[in-house]
Design a protein around this motif. Structure first.
Motif, mmCIF file in Angstrom:
data_model
loop_
_atom_site.group_PDB
_atom_site.id
_atom_site.type_symbol
_atom_site.label_atom_id
_atom_site.label_comp_id
_atom_site.label_asym_id
_atom_site.label_seq_id
_atom_site.Cartn_x
_atom_site.Cartn_y
_atom_site.Cartn_z
ATOM 1 N N UNK A 21 -7.314 -3.427 0.725
ATOM 2 C CA UNK A 21 -7.654 -4.169 -0.490
ATOM 3 C C UNK A 21 -6.619 -3.968 -1.597
ATOM 4 N N UNK A 22 -5.851 -2.890 -1.501
ATOM 5 C CA UNK A 22 -4.796 -2.619 -2.479
ATOM 6 C C UNK A 22 -3.469 -3.177 -1.950
ATOM 7 N N UNK A 23 -2.930 -4.235 -2.569
ATOM 8 C CA UNK A 23 -1.679 -4.839 -2.065
ATOM 9 C C UNK A 23 -0.530 -3.837 -1.942
ATOM 10 N N UNK A 24 -0.495 -2.852 -2.833
ATOM 11 C CA UNK A 24 0.597 -1.873 -2.824
ATOM 12 C C UNK A 24 0.592 -1.009 -1.571
ATOM 13 N N UNK A 25 -0.570 -0.877 -0.933
ATOM 14 C CA UNK A 25 -0.677 -0.045 0.271
ATOM 15 C C UNK A 25 -0.393 -0.820 1.553
ATOM 16 N N UNK A 26 -0.251 -2.138 1.456
ATOM 17 C CA UNK A 26 0.064 -2.927 2.652
ATOM 18 C C UNK A 26 1.535 -2.777 3.000
ATOM 19 N N UNK A 27 1.871 -2.669 4.275
ATOM 20 C CA UNK A 27 3.285 -2.543 4.657
ATOM 21 C C UNK A 27 4.018 -3.860 4.429
ATOM 22 N N UNK A 28 5.339 -3.780 4.248
ATOM 23 C CA UNK A 28 6.107 -5.018 4.200
ATOM 24 C C UNK A 28 6.485 -5.417 5.615
ATOM 25 N N UNK A 29 7.008 -6.618 5.784
ATOM 26 C CA UNK A 29 7.274 -7.140 7.131
ATOM 27 C C UNK A 29 8.373 -6.365 7.852
ATOM 28 N N UNK A 30 9.333 -5.793 7.094
ATOM 29 C CA UNK A 30 10.381 -5.001 7.747
ATOM 30 C C UNK A 30 9.798 -3.764 8.394
ATOM 31 N N UNK A 31 8.886 -3.101 7.696
ATOM 32 C CA UNK A 31 8.219 -1.926 8.251
ATOM 33 C C UNK A 31 7.453 -2.286 9.522
ATOM 34 N N UNK A 32 6.770 -3.423 9.493
ATOM 35 C CA UNK A 32 5.993 -3.868 10.662
ATOM 36 C C UNK A 32 6.909 -4.148 11.848
ATOM 37 N N UNK A 33 8.000 -4.849 11.596
ATOM 38 C CA UNK A 33 8.960 -5.173 12.659
ATOM 39 C C UNK A 33 9.540 -3.900 13.267
ATOM 40 N N UNK A 34 9.895 -2.941 12.429
ATOM 41 C CA UNK A 34 10.475 -1.680 12.917
ATOM 42 C C UNK A 34 9.500 -0.957 13.842
ATOM 43 N N UNK A 35 8.239 -0.925 13.466
ATOM 44 C CA UNK A 35 7.234 -0.221 14.282
ATOM 45 C C UNK A 35 6.995 -0.935 15.613
#
Length: 373
Positions: A287-301
């Motif tokens: 629910x907190x936008x600041x705690x959501x990962x960005x797309x680069x982080x997602x791609x790396x994982x």
């Protein structure tokens, strides 16, 4: 942006098969021709603001999207064309061209004939035969195997990452707007609500935020658009692909669901992928936008778990290959008393196998090390 193009059916077909071709203005007459006058029989989809038709070429097909109530959505049309002209990626639907046709028409008004402008706004895309992702989630008879689920999740993430790098915020990401090609490669579609940010922009303030409930970020009421809007939608989509339904699910619950479906031979490897995807999905819908990962982080994982899985699978295949090949060498050894005293060293055996099967050096190196000790 009126359509004064002289593009022909053959020209459009050449564009379709030329991946480097740039989108172009298309005449209304051409789009009417390939859809048989926008015939009901050619209709393949309908939404709140548009109807989509299948366009027939001599050697291929396209999708033609005809917008309705164009006088109300002129800004949205211009915005969609702007975003689509910038987006060229394997996980974004390919945009072929647009038509912005305005013609005068004599209409009766209060007993008199008056001239009125009739606007027609259309978009042309590649045709994707497998339809949208939501059909595969809803229809139990079309359930996807994990390998395809993972490929779709990874493709959507890559497509969204590309859009964000291009400073495009989609704002209506959902399974119905993810189309699948012949090979189930996902392609993000429908940019009617999208926004293009300026170079240094990270947010936009607006009074009108559209979207679809269930995929719409909870902060939509604040009137502030950020990239994290799309990330929330992405998390909702990943969760739905994993579980077949909307809503929060714990990591262990999702892993347990998939542990009963996967083949035993690959279950450990694939359950690792399930776990990582579930964790990403949960983080994205925070629910907190600041705690959501960005797309680069997602791609790396995803790349990390993908490379690890690839190495593990290759290692299993290689070890099995070595064992079977050593058996072959043992069986083929000569049987005379003099020849039986001849022994082939383990390192030499592995070297022969590496040469025979052209095994990459980064995989076979550990095998050679093991033979030396």
């Amino acid at each position: 942006m009126d359509c004064l193009s002289s593009m022909t059916k053959s020209d459009l077909e050449r564009m379709l098969f030329d991946e480097t071709a740039e989108p172009k203005a298309l005449p209304l007459s051409l789009l009417a021709e390939i859809t048989n006058g926008f015939s009901d029989k050619q209709e393949i989809g309908e939404g709140g603001f548009a109807v989509v038709y299948q366009g027939m070429l001599n050697g291929g097909k396209v999708a033609v999207k005809r917008l309705s109530k164009t006088h109300l959505y002129e800004k949205e049309f211009h915005r969609e064309v702007e975003c689509l002209m910038m987006a060229k990626h394997k996980n974004v639907v390919r945009f072929l061209g647009y038509c912005a046709d305005t013609q005068g028409s004599a209409e009766r008004y209060n007993g008199k004939f008056v001239m009125a402008d009739v606007q027609r706004r259309l978009l042309c895309f590649e045709y994707l035969p497998n339809g949208s992702l939501d059909k595969y989630i809803i229809d139990t008879s079309r359930k996807l195997q994990w390998r395809n689920c993972y490929k779709i999740i990874q493709g959507i993430c890559q497509g969204l990452h590309y859009l964000h790098v291009k400073r495009i915020v989609h704002l209506d990401l959902k399974p119905a707007n993810i189309l699948l090609d012949d090979n189930l490669v996902p392609k993000i579609a429908d940019f009617g609500l999208s926004r293009c940010f300026e170079d240094i922009q990270s947010r936009v303030f607006t009074q009108n935020i559209g979207g679809t409930l269930g995929y719409l970020a909870p902060e939509f009421g604040n009137g502030v658009i950020t990239y994290k809007f799309d990330v929330y939608s992405l998390g909702a989509i990943i969760t739905e692909i994993l579980t077949g339904e909307k809503g929060y699910h714990t990591v262990d619950t999702v892993v347990e669901i998939w542990s009963e479906k996967l083949e035993k031979s690959h279950s450990d490897i694939q359950l690792q992928q399930v776990r990582v995807c579930t964790e990403i999905g949960i983080e994205c819908i925070d629910s907190n936008p600041a705690k959501r990962p960005d797309t680069q982080n997602i791609i790396d994982r995803l790349n990390e778990i993908g490379s690890m899985v690839g190495y593990m699978e290759t290692s299993v295949i290689t070890s099995q290959l070595v064992e079977s090949s050593l058996d072959e060498l043992h069986q083929d050894r000569p049987k005379t008393p003099e020849e039986t005293s001849f022994e082939v060293s383990s390192s030499l055996k592995v070297s022969l196998i590496i040469h025979k099967f052209q095994i990459p050096i980064h995989i076979c190196y550990p095998l050679l090390v093991c033979c030396l000790y």
